[in-house]
Design an enzyme around this catalytic site. Structure first.
Site, PDB file in Angstrom:
ATOM      1  N   HIS A 161     -14.362 -33.609 -37.161  1.00  0.00           N
ATOM      2  CA  HIS A 161     -15.358 -33.634 -38.254  1.00  0.00           C
ATOM      3  C   HIS A 161     -16.677 -32.970 -37.861  1.00  0.00           C
ATOM      4  O   HIS A 161     -17.541 -32.780 -38.716  1.00  0.00           O
ATOM      5  CB  HIS A 161     -15.645 -35.075 -38.684  1.00  0.00           C
ATOM      6  CG  HIS A 161     -14.479 -35.767 -39.318  1.00  0.00           C
ATOM      7  ND1 HIS A 161     -13.864 -35.284 -40.457  1.00  0.00           N
ATOM      8  CD2 HIS A 161     -13.801 -36.899 -38.985  1.00  0.00           C
ATOM      9  CE1 HIS A 161     -12.861 -36.096 -40.784  1.00  0.00           C
ATOM     10  NE2 HIS A 161     -12.795 -37.085 -39.907  1.00  0.00           N
ATOM     11  N   ASP A 197      -4.462 -35.147 -38.344  1.00  0.00           N
ATOM     12  CA  ASP A 197      -5.228 -36.362 -38.600  1.00  0.00           C
ATOM     13  C   ASP A 197      -5.185 -36.645 -40.109  1.00  0.00           C
ATOM     14  O   ASP A 197      -5.108 -35.731 -40.927  1.00  0.00           O
ATOM     15  CB  ASP A 197      -6.678 -36.167 -38.127  1.00  0.00           C
ATOM     16  CG  ASP A 197      -7.513 -37.429 -38.192  1.00  0.00           C
ATOM     17  OD1 ASP A 197      -7.709 -38.060 -37.135  1.00  0.00           O
ATOM     18  OD2 ASP A 197      -7.979 -37.793 -39.307  1.00  0.00           O
ATOM     19  N   HIS A 199      -7.499 -37.520 -42.005  1.00  0.00           N
ATOM     20  CA  HIS A 199      -8.683 -36.991 -42.683  1.00  0.00           C
ATOM     21  C   HIS A 199      -8.778 -35.473 -42.507  1.00  0.00           C
ATOM     22  O   HIS A 199      -8.401 -34.940 -41.466  1.00  0.00           O
ATOM     23  CB  HIS A 199      -9.954 -37.634 -42.110  1.00  0.00           C
ATOM     24  CG  HIS A 199      -9.968 -39.129 -42.154  1.00  0.00           C
ATOM     25  ND1 HIS A 199      -9.597 -39.911 -41.076  1.00  0.00           N
ATOM     26  CD2 HIS A 199     -10.307 -39.972 -43.149  1.00  0.00           C
ATOM     27  CE1 HIS A 199      -9.714 -41.187 -41.404  1.00  0.00           C
ATOM     28  NE2 HIS A 199     -10.130 -41.257 -42.654  1.00  0.00           N
ATOM     29  N   ASP A 286      -3.876 -41.653 -37.528  1.00  0.00           N
ATOM     30  CA  ASP A 286      -4.301 -42.538 -38.620  1.00  0.00           C
ATOM     31  C   ASP A 286      -3.481 -42.335 -39.893  1.00  0.00           C
ATOM     32  O   ASP A 286      -3.777 -42.933 -40.935  1.00  0.00           O
ATOM     33  CB  ASP A 286      -5.814 -42.426 -38.897  1.00  0.00           C
ATOM     34  CG  ASP A 286      -6.377 -41.026 -38.756  1.00  0.00           C
ATOM     35  OD1 ASP A 286      -5.586 -40.067 -38.643  1.00  0.00           O
ATOM     36  OD2 ASP A 286      -7.617 -40.900 -38.769  1.00  0.00           O
TER      37      ASP A 286
HETATM   38  C1  SP5 Z   1     -11.767 -38.812 -36.431  1.00  0.00           C
HETATM   39  C2  SP5 Z   1     -11.590 -39.642 -37.671  1.00  0.00           C
HETATM   40  O1  SP5 Z   1     -10.484 -40.052 -37.985  1.00  0.00           O
HETATM   41  N1  SP5 Z   1     -12.684 -39.966 -38.370  1.00  0.00           N
HETATM   42  C3  SP5 Z   1     -12.592 -40.735 -39.560  1.00  0.00           C
HETATM   43  C4  SP5 Z   1     -13.914 -41.178 -40.072  1.00  0.00           C
HETATM   44  C5  SP5 Z   1     -13.757 -42.012 -41.289  1.00  0.00           C
HETATM   45  N2  SP5 Z   1     -14.935 -42.736 -41.591  1.00  0.00           N
HETATM   46  C6  SP5 Z   1     -15.050 -43.257 -42.915  1.00  0.00           C
HETATM   47  C7  SP5 Z   1     -14.031 -44.300 -43.161  1.00  0.00           C
HETATM   48  C8  SP5 Z   1     -14.174 -44.869 -44.544  1.00  0.00           C
HETATM   49  C9  SP5 Z   1     -13.173 -45.958 -44.727  1.00  0.00           C
HETATM   50  N3  SP5 Z   1     -13.335 -46.589 -45.976  1.00  0.00           N
HETATM   51  C10 SP5 Z   1     -12.236 -47.378 -46.412  1.00  0.00           C
HETATM   52  C11 SP5 Z   1     -12.186 -48.698 -45.719  1.00  0.00           C
HETATM   53  C12 SP5 Z   1     -11.178 -49.629 -46.363  1.00  0.00           C
HETATM   54  N4  SP5 Z   1     -11.807 -50.808 -46.811  1.00  0.00           N
HETATM   55 ZN    ZN Z   2      -8.962 -39.438 -39.138  1.00  0.00          ZN
END
Ligand code: SP5
Ligand code: ZN
Length: 343
Positions: A161, A197, A199, A286
Protein backbone atom coordinates in the site's frame (compact mmCIF):
# COMPACT_ATOMS: atom_id res chain seq x y z
CA UNK A 1 13.87 -22.16 -1.13
CA UNK A 2 15.90 -19.67 0.81
CA UNK A 3 13.98 -17.62 3.38
CA UNK A 4 15.21 -14.14 4.31
CA UNK A 5 14.13 -12.88 7.71
CA UNK A 6 15.20 -10.26 10.25
CA UNK A 7 14.21 -10.15 13.91
CA UNK A 8 14.06 -6.37 13.53
CA UNK A 9 10.49 -6.75 12.24
CA UNK A 10 9.62 -6.83 15.96
CA UNK A 11 10.46 -3.12 16.24
CA UNK A 12 7.20 -2.30 14.46
CA UNK A 13 4.62 -3.00 17.17
CA UNK A 14 1.91 -0.37 17.08
CA UNK A 15 -0.65 -0.19 19.83
CA UNK A 16 -3.79 0.65 17.91
CA UNK A 17 -5.42 1.52 14.61
CA UNK A 18 -8.68 3.27 13.81
CA UNK A 19 -11.23 0.68 12.69
CA UNK A 20 -15.02 0.76 12.69
CA UNK A 21 -14.94 4.08 14.56
CA UNK A 22 -12.70 2.90 17.38
CA UNK A 23 -9.05 2.50 18.24
CA UNK A 24 -8.50 -1.26 18.27
CA UNK A 25 -5.31 -3.34 18.72
CA UNK A 26 -3.23 -3.41 15.53
CA UNK A 27 -3.98 -6.38 13.28
CA UNK A 28 -0.52 -6.09 11.75
CA UNK A 29 1.64 -7.33 14.66
CA UNK A 30 4.91 -9.18 15.35
CA UNK A 31 3.17 -12.49 16.07
CA UNK A 32 2.35 -12.70 12.35
CA UNK A 33 5.97 -13.12 11.32
CA UNK A 34 6.71 -15.39 14.27
CA UNK A 35 4.07 -17.94 13.29
CA UNK A 36 5.16 -17.92 9.65
CA UNK A 37 8.75 -18.50 10.72
CA UNK A 38 7.72 -21.34 13.06
CA UNK A 39 5.80 -23.08 10.30
CA UNK A 40 8.64 -22.73 7.83
CA UNK A 41 10.98 -24.33 10.33
CA UNK A 42 8.44 -27.09 11.08
CA UNK A 43 8.07 -28.09 7.43
CA UNK A 44 11.80 -27.60 6.69
CA UNK A 45 11.10 -25.32 3.77
CA UNK A 46 14.62 -23.98 3.51
CA UNK A 47 17.44 -22.20 5.27
CA UNK A 48 16.53 -18.96 7.04
CA UNK A 49 19.13 -16.22 6.56
CA UNK A 50 19.51 -12.61 7.68
CA UNK A 51 19.13 -9.89 5.09
CA UNK A 52 22.20 -7.95 4.04
CA UNK A 53 21.98 -4.18 4.45
CA UNK A 54 21.49 -2.31 1.19
CA UNK A 55 21.34 1.27 2.48
CA UNK A 56 19.09 4.06 1.23
CA UNK A 57 20.00 4.12 -2.48
CA UNK A 58 17.66 1.27 -3.57
CA UNK A 59 14.84 2.84 -1.52
CA UNK A 60 15.36 6.14 -3.36
CA UNK A 61 14.88 4.31 -6.68
CA UNK A 62 11.22 3.88 -5.72
CA UNK A 63 10.41 6.45 -3.01
CA UNK A 64 10.57 10.25 -2.82
CA UNK A 65 13.64 11.54 -0.95
CA UNK A 66 11.52 13.97 1.07
CA UNK A 67 9.19 11.15 2.08
CA UNK A 68 12.10 8.95 3.18
CA UNK A 69 13.51 11.85 5.23
CA UNK A 70 10.12 12.33 6.87
CA UNK A 71 9.88 8.61 7.76
CA UNK A 72 13.35 8.64 9.33
CA UNK A 73 12.63 11.51 11.72
CA UNK A 74 8.85 11.24 12.15
CA UNK A 75 9.05 9.42 15.49
CA UNK A 76 11.53 11.88 17.03
CA UNK A 77 9.49 14.81 15.77
CA UNK A 78 6.34 13.26 17.21
CA UNK A 79 8.00 12.64 20.60
CA UNK A 80 9.16 16.26 20.73
CA UNK A 81 5.55 17.37 20.29
CA UNK A 82 3.51 14.68 22.06
CA UNK A 83 5.87 12.50 24.11
CA UNK A 84 6.82 8.87 23.65
CA UNK A 85 3.79 7.27 25.33
CA UNK A 86 1.50 7.52 22.31
CA UNK A 87 1.98 6.15 18.77
CA UNK A 88 1.97 8.68 15.94
CA UNK A 89 -1.29 8.65 13.97
CA UNK A 90 -2.45 11.24 11.44
CA UNK A 91 -5.56 13.27 12.04
CA UNK A 92 -6.45 15.04 8.83
CA UNK A 93 -5.80 14.92 5.08
CA UNK A 94 -6.19 17.08 2.01
CA UNK A 95 -9.33 16.66 -0.09
CA UNK A 96 -9.44 17.49 -3.80
CA UNK A 97 -9.40 21.25 -4.21
CA UNK A 98 -7.38 21.89 -1.05
CA UNK A 99 -3.81 23.03 -1.65
CA UNK A 100 -1.00 20.53 -1.33
CA UNK A 101 1.75 22.91 -2.43
CA UNK A 102 3.71 23.01 0.85
CA UNK A 103 4.93 20.29 3.14
CA UNK A 104 3.71 21.37 6.59
CA UNK A 105 6.29 22.15 9.30
CA UNK A 106 4.12 20.57 12.02
CA UNK A 107 4.60 16.84 12.57
CA UNK A 108 0.81 16.42 12.69
CA UNK A 109 0.56 18.19 9.35
CA UNK A 110 3.29 16.03 7.83
CA UNK A 111 1.72 12.81 9.12
CA UNK A 112 -1.42 13.76 7.18
CA UNK A 113 0.56 14.97 4.17
CA UNK A 114 2.41 11.67 3.71
CA UNK A 115 -0.36 9.17 4.63
CA UNK A 116 -3.77 8.02 3.48
CA UNK A 117 -5.27 6.30 6.53
CA UNK A 118 -5.37 6.21 10.32
CA UNK A 119 -4.56 2.52 10.53
CA UNK A 120 -0.80 2.77 10.30
CA UNK A 121 0.89 4.00 13.48
CA UNK A 122 4.48 5.21 13.44
CA UNK A 123 6.40 4.01 16.51
CA UNK A 124 9.94 4.23 17.88
CA UNK A 125 11.09 1.28 15.76
CA UNK A 126 9.13 1.87 12.57
CA UNK A 127 12.04 3.06 10.43
CA UNK A 128 14.34 0.23 11.48
CA UNK A 129 11.65 -2.41 11.05
CA UNK A 130 10.60 -1.06 7.66
CA UNK A 131 14.19 -0.90 6.38
CA UNK A 132 14.82 -4.46 7.61
CA UNK A 133 11.82 -5.57 5.55
CA UNK A 134 13.07 -3.75 2.45
CA UNK A 135 16.51 -5.29 3.00
CA UNK A 136 14.91 -8.76 3.14
CA UNK A 137 13.18 -8.17 -0.20
CA UNK A 138 16.40 -6.76 -1.69
CA UNK A 139 18.39 -9.76 -0.45
CA UNK A 140 15.80 -12.00 -2.10
CA UNK A 141 16.24 -10.10 -5.36
CA UNK A 142 20.00 -10.68 -5.05
CA UNK A 143 19.34 -14.42 -4.78
CA UNK A 144 17.30 -14.47 -7.98
CA UNK A 145 20.08 -12.53 -9.71
CA UNK A 146 22.53 -15.17 -8.48
CA UNK A 147 20.41 -17.85 -10.17
CA UNK A 148 18.00 -19.12 -7.52
CA UNK A 149 14.61 -20.22 -8.87
CA UNK A 150 12.83 -18.73 -5.87
CA UNK A 151 13.23 -16.95 -2.55
CA UNK A 152 10.91 -15.81 0.22
CA UNK A 153 11.25 -12.48 2.02
CA UNK A 154 9.54 -13.22 5.35
CA UNK A 155 9.20 -9.59 6.27
CA UNK A 156 7.02 -7.09 8.04
CA UNK A 157 5.78 -4.42 8.09
CA UNK A 158 4.20 -5.14 4.69
CA UNK A 159 4.66 -2.84 1.72
CA UNK A 160 2.16 -2.94 -1.14
CA UNK A 161 0.00 0.00 0.00
CA UNK A 162 3.01 2.34 0.28
CA UNK A 163 3.48 4.61 -2.74
CA UNK A 164 6.21 6.89 -4.05
CA UNK A 165 5.54 9.43 -1.30
CA UNK A 166 2.87 8.00 1.01
CA UNK A 167 2.26 5.36 3.67
CA UNK A 168 -0.90 3.60 4.81
CA UNK A 169 -2.56 0.21 5.04
CA UNK A 170 0.12 -0.93 7.55
CA UNK A 171 2.82 -0.22 4.92
CA UNK A 172 5.73 2.30 4.89
CA UNK A 173 8.24 1.09 2.29
CA UNK A 174 7.04 -0.86 -0.73
CA UNK A 175 9.20 -3.95 -0.32
CA UNK A 176 7.92 -5.66 -3.48
CA UNK A 177 8.37 -2.55 -5.64
CA UNK A 178 11.86 -1.95 -4.24
CA UNK A 179 12.79 -5.55 -5.10
CA UNK A 180 11.25 -5.32 -8.58
CA UNK A 181 13.22 -2.13 -9.29
CA UNK A 182 16.38 -3.80 -7.97
CA UNK A 183 15.86 -6.67 -10.41
CA UNK A 184 15.50 -4.16 -13.25
CA UNK A 185 18.61 -2.30 -12.16
CA UNK A 186 20.45 -5.62 -11.94
CA UNK A 187 19.77 -6.43 -15.56
CA UNK A 188 16.30 -7.93 -15.89
CA UNK A 189 14.72 -6.24 -18.92
CA UNK A 190 11.13 -6.87 -17.82
CA UNK A 191 9.74 -7.68 -14.39
CA UNK A 192 6.21 -8.67 -13.40
CA UNK A 193 4.65 -8.09 -9.99
CA UNK A 194 1.68 -10.30 -9.10
CA UNK A 195 -0.22 -9.21 -5.99
CA UNK A 196 -2.49 -11.84 -4.42
CA UNK A 197 -3.15 -9.94 -1.19
CA UNK A 198 -6.89 -9.50 -0.53
CA UNK A 199 -6.48 -5.73 -0.81
CA UNK A 200 -5.50 -3.85 -3.97
CA UNK A 201 -1.78 -3.07 -4.08
CA UNK A 202 -2.38 0.61 -4.67
CA UNK A 203 1.17 1.64 -3.79
CA UNK A 204 2.76 -0.75 -6.27
CA UNK A 205 0.27 0.34 -8.94
CA UNK A 206 1.12 4.00 -8.37
CA UNK A 207 4.88 3.41 -8.44
CA UNK A 208 4.82 1.56 -11.78
CA UNK A 209 1.81 3.38 -13.32
CA UNK A 210 3.77 4.95 -16.17
CA UNK A 211 6.22 2.10 -16.64
CA UNK A 212 6.15 -0.27 -19.57
CA UNK A 213 9.00 -2.40 -18.22
CA UNK A 214 7.22 -3.50 -15.03
CA UNK A 215 3.86 -5.25 -15.33
CA UNK A 216 1.61 -4.99 -12.28
CA UNK A 217 -1.23 -7.51 -11.88
CA UNK A 218 -3.41 -7.50 -8.76
CA UNK A 219 -6.24 -9.84 -7.73
CA UNK A 220 -8.28 -8.28 -4.93
CA UNK A 221 -11.64 -7.44 -3.43
CA UNK A 222 -13.63 -4.90 -5.43
CA UNK A 223 -12.59 -1.44 -4.18
CA UNK A 224 -16.20 -0.30 -4.54
CA UNK A 225 -16.75 -2.27 -1.33
CA UNK A 226 -13.31 -2.69 0.20
CA UNK A 227 -10.18 -0.89 1.37
CA UNK A 228 -8.35 1.00 -0.15
CA UNK A 229 -11.62 2.12 -1.85
CA UNK A 230 -10.14 4.77 -4.17
CA UNK A 231 -8.21 2.64 -6.61
CA UNK A 232 -7.93 -0.90 -7.88
CA UNK A 233 -10.77 -0.79 -10.40
CA UNK A 234 -10.63 -2.87 -13.57
CA UNK A 235 -10.46 0.20 -15.83
CA UNK A 236 -7.13 1.33 -14.33
CA UNK A 237 -4.67 0.10 -16.96
CA UNK A 238 -1.63 2.42 -16.62
CA UNK A 239 -0.59 5.55 -18.52
CA UNK A 240 1.95 6.68 -21.10
CA UNK A 241 4.38 3.93 -22.00
CA UNK A 242 2.82 1.99 -19.08
CA UNK A 243 -0.63 1.95 -20.70
CA UNK A 244 -1.65 -1.71 -20.70
CA UNK A 245 0.98 -2.77 -18.14
CA UNK A 246 -1.43 -2.61 -15.19
CA UNK A 247 -4.15 -5.22 -14.71
CA UNK A 248 -6.68 -5.18 -11.86
CA UNK A 249 -8.81 -8.28 -11.41
CA UNK A 250 -11.57 -7.48 -8.93
CA UNK A 251 -13.62 -10.10 -7.14
CA UNK A 252 -16.70 -9.79 -4.92
CA UNK A 253 -16.96 -10.46 -1.20
CA UNK A 254 -17.52 -14.17 -0.62
CA UNK A 255 -15.17 -15.29 -3.42
CA UNK A 256 -14.07 -18.93 -3.04
CA UNK A 257 -11.28 -20.89 -4.74
CA UNK A 258 -13.37 -21.69 -7.81
CA UNK A 259 -13.74 -18.04 -8.83
CA UNK A 260 -10.31 -17.11 -7.48
CA UNK A 261 -8.59 -19.76 -9.62
CA UNK A 262 -10.15 -18.31 -12.77
CA UNK A 263 -8.77 -14.85 -11.97
CA UNK A 264 -5.38 -16.39 -11.21
CA UNK A 265 -5.38 -18.11 -14.59
CA UNK A 266 -6.08 -14.78 -16.32
CA UNK A 267 -3.25 -13.18 -14.33
CA UNK A 268 -0.84 -16.00 -15.21
CA UNK A 269 -1.67 -15.76 -18.92
CA UNK A 270 -1.07 -12.00 -18.92
CA UNK A 271 2.29 -12.39 -17.16
CA UNK A 272 3.42 -15.07 -19.61
CA UNK A 273 2.37 -12.89 -22.55
CA UNK A 274 4.33 -9.93 -21.11
CA UNK A 275 7.56 -11.88 -21.33
CA UNK A 276 9.02 -11.03 -17.93
CA UNK A 277 12.45 -12.23 -16.80
CA UNK A 278 11.42 -12.44 -13.15
CA UNK A 279 8.30 -12.39 -10.99
CA UNK A 280 7.81 -10.63 -7.66
CA UNK A 281 4.88 -12.12 -5.79
CA UNK A 282 3.17 -9.91 -3.21
CA UNK A 283 1.98 -12.68 -0.91
CA UNK A 284 -0.91 -11.71 1.32
CA UNK A 285 -2.91 -14.54 2.87
CA UNK A 286 -5.84 -12.34 3.91
CA UNK A 287 -7.91 -14.07 1.19
CA UNK A 288 -8.38 -16.81 3.82
CA UNK A 289 -11.95 -17.42 5.02
CA UNK A 290 -10.91 -16.98 8.63
CA UNK A 291 -9.34 -13.56 8.16
CA UNK A 292 -10.79 -11.07 10.67
CA UNK A 293 -10.82 -8.02 8.36
CA UNK A 294 -11.43 -9.62 4.96
CA UNK A 295 -14.28 -11.35 3.16
CA UNK A 296 -13.00 -13.98 0.74
CA UNK A 297 -13.42 -17.68 1.52
CA UNK A 298 -10.21 -19.52 0.64
CA UNK A 299 -9.39 -22.55 2.81
CA UNK A 300 -5.87 -23.61 3.78
CA UNK A 301 -5.59 -26.28 1.02
CA UNK A 302 -6.38 -23.61 -1.58
CA UNK A 303 -3.05 -21.95 -0.82
CA UNK A 304 -1.26 -25.11 -2.03
CA UNK A 305 -3.18 -24.77 -5.30
CA UNK A 306 -2.28 -21.09 -5.45
CA UNK A 307 1.42 -21.95 -5.14
CA UNK A 308 1.16 -24.54 -7.91
CA UNK A 309 -0.56 -22.04 -10.20
CA UNK A 310 2.20 -19.49 -9.54
CA UNK A 311 4.84 -22.12 -10.36
CA UNK A 312 3.01 -22.71 -13.64
CA UNK A 313 3.93 -19.18 -14.75
CA UNK A 314 7.44 -20.56 -15.04
CA UNK A 315 9.50 -17.59 -13.85
CA UNK A 316 12.15 -17.09 -11.17
CA UNK A 317 9.97 -15.89 -8.31
CA UNK A 318 10.58 -13.73 -5.26
CA UNK A 319 7.79 -14.07 -2.69
CA UNK A 320 7.36 -11.04 -0.43
CA UNK A 321 5.05 -11.26 2.59
CA UNK A 322 2.20 -8.75 2.65
CA UNK A 323 -1.05 -9.11 4.68
CA UNK A 324 -2.93 -11.93 6.45
CA UNK A 325 -4.40 -11.41 9.90
CA UNK A 326 -5.81 -14.79 10.96
CA UNK A 327 -2.60 -15.23 12.90
CA UNK A 328 -3.15 -18.82 14.13
CA UNK A 329 -3.50 -20.11 10.56
CA UNK A 330 -1.15 -17.67 8.82
CA UNK A 331 1.90 -19.92 9.07
CA UNK A 332 0.15 -22.86 7.41
CA UNK A 333 -1.43 -20.70 4.72
CA UNK A 334 1.78 -18.90 3.73
CA UNK A 335 3.91 -22.05 3.88
CA UNK A 336 1.29 -23.83 1.75
CA UNK A 337 1.80 -21.34 -1.08
CA UNK A 338 5.56 -21.93 -0.96
CA UNK A 339 5.35 -25.72 -0.79
CA UNK A 340 2.68 -25.69 -3.51
CA UNK A 341 5.14 -23.73 -5.65
CA UNK A 342 7.98 -26.17 -5.00
CA UNK A 343 6.04 -29.40 -5.68
C1 SP5 B 1 -1.08 -5.15 3.92
C2 SP5 B 1 -2.56 -5.16 4.18
O1 SP5 B 1 -3.20 -6.19 4.06
N1 SP5 B 1 -3.13 -4.03 4.61
C3 SP5 B 1 -4.53 -3.96 4.85
C4 SP5 B 1 -4.94 -2.70 5.53
C5 SP5 B 1 -6.40 -2.70 5.80
N2 SP5 B 1 -6.77 -1.71 6.74
C6 SP5 B 1 -8.15 -1.35 6.80
C7 SP5 B 1 -8.97 -2.48 7.28
C8 SP5 B 1 -10.41 -2.10 7.37
C9 SP5 B 1 -11.19 -3.24 7.93
N3 SP5 B 1 -12.54 -2.89 8.12
C10 SP5 B 1 -13.44 -3.97 8.29
C11 SP5 B 1 -13.36 -4.55 9.66
C12 SP5 B 1 -14.49 -5.53 9.92
N4 SP5 B 1 -15.27 -5.12 11.02
ZN1 ZN C 1 -4.24 -7.11 2.61
Amino acid sequence: MIVIHSEEHRLQAGRSELNDGQLVPCYEKPARADIVRARIEAVGLGPIVEPTRHGIAPLERVHDAGYLGFLQTAWDDWVAEHGADIDALPLNWVAPGMSRRRVPRSIDGRLGFYSFDAGTPITAGTWRAATSAADSALTGADRLRAGDRSAFALCRPPGHHAGHAFYGGYCFLNNAAIAAQSLRDGGAARVAVLDVDYHHGNGTQEIFWERGDVLFVSIHADPADEFPYFCGHADETGAGVGDGANLNLTLPWGTDWNAYAQALAVAAARIREFGADALVLSLGADTYGGDPISRFRLVSEDFLRMGAAIAGIGLPTLFVLEGGYAVDDLGVNVANVLTGFEQ
